[in-house]
Design a protein around this motif. Structure first.
Motif, short mmCIF file in Angstrom:
data_model
loop_
_atom_site.label_atom_id
_atom_site.label_comp_id
_atom_site.label_asym_id
_atom_site.label_seq_id
_atom_site.Cartn_x
_atom_site.Cartn_y
_atom_site.Cartn_z
N VAL A 1 81.31 102.87 36.90
CA VAL A 1 81.33 102.71 35.45
C VAL A 1 82.69 103.21 34.98
O VAL A 1 83.17 104.24 35.45
CB VAL A 1 80.19 103.52 34.81
CG1 VAL A 1 80.15 103.32 33.30
CG2 VAL A 1 78.85 103.13 35.44
N HIS A 2 83.33 102.45 34.09
CA HIS A 2 84.68 102.84 33.69
C HIS A 2 84.85 102.76 32.19
O HIS A 2 84.09 102.10 31.49
CB HIS A 2 85.73 101.99 34.41
CG HIS A 2 85.68 100.54 34.06
ND1 HIS A 2 84.69 99.69 34.51
CD2 HIS A 2 86.48 99.78 33.28
CE1 HIS A 2 84.89 98.47 34.03
NE2 HIS A 2 85.97 98.49 33.27
N GLY A 3 85.87 103.46 31.71
CA GLY A 3 86.17 103.46 30.28
C GLY A 3 87.57 104.00 30.07
O GLY A 3 88.33 104.20 31.03
N ILE B 1 83.93 92.80 42.59
CA ILE B 1 84.97 93.81 42.80
C ILE B 1 86.02 93.63 41.72
O ILE B 1 86.50 92.52 41.49
CB ILE B 1 85.62 93.64 44.19
CG1 ILE B 1 84.55 93.71 45.30
CG2 ILE B 1 86.70 94.70 44.40
CD1 ILE B 1 83.84 95.03 45.43
N GLN B 2 86.37 94.71 41.07
CA GLN B 2 87.36 94.64 39.98
C GLN B 2 88.68 95.28 40.42
O GLN B 2 88.68 96.32 41.08
CB GLN B 2 86.82 95.33 38.73
CG GLN B 2 87.83 95.31 37.59
CD GLN B 2 87.26 95.68 36.22
OE1 GLN B 2 88.01 95.76 35.26
NE2 GLN B 2 85.96 95.90 36.13
N PHE B 3 89.76 94.64 40.04
CA PHE B 3 91.12 95.15 40.29
C PHE B 3 91.78 95.39 38.95
O PHE B 3 91.80 94.49 38.10
CB PHE B 3 91.95 94.11 41.05
CG PHE B 3 91.40 93.72 42.40
CD1 PHE B 3 90.26 92.94 42.51
CD2 PHE B 3 92.05 94.13 43.56
CE1 PHE B 3 89.75 92.59 43.75
CE2 PHE B 3 91.55 93.79 44.81
CZ PHE B 3 90.39 93.02 44.90
N LEU C 1 82.15 103.87 28.16
CA LEU C 1 81.88 103.70 29.58
C LEU C 1 81.03 102.45 29.80
O LEU C 1 80.00 102.27 29.16
CB LEU C 1 81.17 104.94 30.12
CG LEU C 1 82.06 106.19 30.13
CD1 LEU C 1 81.23 107.47 30.20
CD2 LEU C 1 83.04 106.12 31.30
N HIS C 2 81.46 101.60 30.72
CA HIS C 2 80.79 100.31 30.89
C HIS C 2 81.07 99.74 32.28
O HIS C 2 81.97 100.18 32.99
CB HIS C 2 81.28 99.31 29.83
CG HIS C 2 82.73 98.93 30.02
ND1 HIS C 2 83.76 99.74 29.62
CD2 HIS C 2 83.31 97.85 30.60
CE1 HIS C 2 84.92 99.17 29.93
NE2 HIS C 2 84.69 98.02 30.54
N THR C 3 80.29 98.73 32.64
CA THR C 3 80.65 97.83 33.73
C THR C 3 81.03 96.51 33.08
O THR C 3 80.59 96.21 31.97
CB THR C 3 79.48 97.64 34.73
OG1 THR C 3 78.32 97.18 34.01
CG2 THR C 3 79.14 98.94 35.43
N ASP C 4 81.85 95.69 33.78
CA ASP C 4 82.40 94.51 33.13
C ASP C 4 81.45 93.31 33.11
O ASP C 4 80.77 93.02 34.11
CB ASP C 4 83.69 94.07 33.86
CG ASP C 4 84.93 94.71 33.25
OD1 ASP C 4 84.79 95.75 32.56
OD2 ASP C 4 86.04 94.18 33.45
N VAL C 5 81.44 92.66 31.99
CA VAL C 5 80.88 91.33 31.77
C VAL C 5 79.45 91.11 32.29
O VAL C 5 79.17 90.13 32.98
CB VAL C 5 81.82 90.23 32.34
CG1 VAL C 5 81.61 88.93 31.55
CG2 VAL C 5 83.28 90.60 32.28
#
Ligand SMILES: [Fe+2]
Length: 376
Positions: free
Chosen positions: A337-339, A209-211, A196-200
Motif C-alpha cells: 500500500v502506498h501514498g 507489479i508497479q514501477f 494510502l492506497h493500491t492502484d486502480v
C-alpha cells in the motif's frame, strides 16, 4: 478384470492402485492416465496435443504392469502403450497442487524496513541473471525492491520493467507521469497528500507489479509512504477475526470515471491465497464507489473497513522515506500500500514516471529461471 492383481497393479472400476517407491499405495484414474501419457505432449511446444474428448467411454488397460521403475499400460481397443515413471506418479498421489517454485512464503515487514529493502542496480540487472533472480525473489517474498542507478530516460523504465514482464497498460495508458498538472484528473497529479492506497482497483484485474521511476525530486515535503498490507492484515486476523472475515469475504465496488470511461469493478479488501494465507490487499478511498451493499451488512462492514484503514496508517507499519532521482521503486500492487505526504509545488521539481507489469508473468519468469519445468 475388476479387482484383478496384474503384476503389482490392482485394476479397479475407474482406476488402478499400485505401490509407490516409498511403500505407500497410489490410486490413479484411467482417464487421467490416458490423458497424461508422455506422448500426449508435443516435445517441442510442451503443449498437450492429445484429444481425450474423442473417447466416448472410459479408456481401460488391457494389461498393466510395473517394469523398470515405471507403470506400463497396454490400452484396450487401441494400439498404444503408455509408460509412467513411478516418480512422476508419486508427484500426483495425494492430489496436492504441483510444486510451484514461485510459491514462496511471504516475509512481512514493518516501518523500519527501509535500510533492508532489497536494492539492485540497473546496469547489473541488465547483465546478470543472478541479480534478476535476487530481484524477483525479493518481489515475491517481500513485495518490494528498489532499482538504483536508473538512467534518466523513458527507455530506462521500459527496459527495467521488461526484464520481469510485458508492459501492461491501465486505462490511463501504458505509462503514467506523476507531477503537478494544471487541470488534474487524478489526486496523484496534485501536490496534496495522497492517501494510502493500491492502484486502480476500478479495473477488473488491477495492475500487478508497479514501477515508479523517480526522475526528479527536489521539492520540500512529498515523502513516499509504503507499507506491507499483508503484515497489517495478518495482525487484524489475530486482533479481530470477525473484521478480518468480513474483509476477506465481501466484495466492495470501486470506480473511476475518466475521459468518458466509466470503469467499475468489485474487489475484496483482503485477499487470501490457496493456503488460506493473506496474499494481498486492495484499498483505495479515492476509487471506492458508494457501497451498494445491504445497509444492515454495512452495520458490521464499515467498522471492520475503518478499523483496517486506521491500522494501515499506524506508525509501526508505514515506511517513510524520500525516493531519490535515479531510483525506481518496484512493488506488488496487490500487497504493498502506498501514498505520499503533501509537498510544496513551488519548492522544486517532482517527477515520477510509472508503469505496470503482471504478477503472473513475474512468477512465470522466476519459475523458468529456477526450475526445469514439468518435463525436465
Ligand atoms: Fe498510486
Amino acid at each position: 478384470m475388476d479387482g484383478a492383481q496384474i503384476e503389482g497393479v490392482a485394476i479397479g472400476e475407474n482406476g488402478l492402485t499400485l505401490t509407490l517407491p516409498d511403500g505407500s499405495q497410489g490410486y490413479y484414474n484411467f482417464w487421467w492416465l490416458r490423458d497424461n501419457c508422455r506422448s500426449s505432449f508435443d516435445a517441442e511446444t510442451r503443449e498437450r496435443t492429445f484429444d481425450i474428448f474423442h473417447y466416448a467411454t472410459t479408456p481401460r488397460p488391457a494389461e498393466a504392469r510395473i517394469e523398470d521403475g515405471a507403470l506400463v499400460i497396454d490400452w484396450a481397443g487401441e494400439d498404444h502403450v503408455s509408460r509412467y515413471p513411478l516418480g512422476m506418479l508419486a508427484d500426483y498421489a495425494t492430489g496436492a497442487p504441483r510444486h510451484d517454485p514461485a510459491d514462496l512464503p511471504r516475509r512481512p515487514w514493518y516501518s523500519d524496513h527501509y535500510p533492508n529493502v532489497t536494492r539492485v542496480s540497473h546496469p547489473l540487472l541488465l547483465e546478470s541473471a543472478e541479480e534478476r533472480r535476487r530481484w524477483m525473489e525479493a518481489l515475491l517474498v517481500e513485495g518490494i525492491a528498489i532499482v538504483t542507478d536508473m538512467p534518466d530516460s523513458d527507455e530506462g523504465l521500459t527496459r527495467t520493467a521488461e526484464l520481469i514482464g510485458t508492459i501492461r497498460p491501465s486505462f490511463f495508458g501504458a505509462y503514467f507521469d506523476v507531477r503537478t498538472h494544471i487541470k488534474p484528473t487524478n489526486l496523484a497529479y496534485t501536490a496534496k497528500a495522497l492517501e494510502l492506497h493500491t492502484d486502480v482497483p476500478s479495473e477488473e484485474l488491477a495492475p500487478g507489479i508497479q514501477f515508479l521511476h523517480c526522475r526528479a525530486n527536489s521539492v520540500v515535503g512529498g515523502q513516499n509512504l509504503f507499507l506491507d498490507g499483508t503484515a497489517v492484515a495478518n495482525d487484524l486476523r489475530r486482533e479481530d477475526p470477525e473484521a478480518f472475515r468480513l474483509l476477506t469475504e465481501i466484495d466492495i465496488p470501486y470506480y473511476k470515471e475518466h475521459d468518458g470511461i466509466d470503469m467499475r469493478a468489485r474487489q475484496r479488501v483482503i485477499e487470501l491465497d490457496r493456503h488460506g494465507e493473506v496474499s494481498g490487499v486492495t484499498i483505495s478511498q479515492h476509487m471506492a464507489d458508494v457501497f451498494d451493499l445491504p445497509q444492515h451488512v454495512l452495520d458490521s462492514y464499515y467498522p471492520a473497513f475503518v478499523r483496517f484503514g486506521r491500522m494501515l496508517q499506524e506508525d509501526r507499519y508505514v515506511m517513510r522515506f524520500t525516493l531519490r532521482a535515479t531510483e525506481c521503486i518496484v512493488f506488488d500492487n496487490h500487497r504493498i500500500v502506498h501514498g505520499r505526504a503533501a509537498y510544496s509545488a513551488t519548492s522544486g521539481e517532482r517527477y515520477l514516471r510509472g508503469t505496470y507489469t503482471d504478477r503472473g508473468e513475474l512468477r512465470g519468469i522466476y519459475r523458468g529461471m529456477v526450475s526445469t519445468g514439468r518435463f525436465g
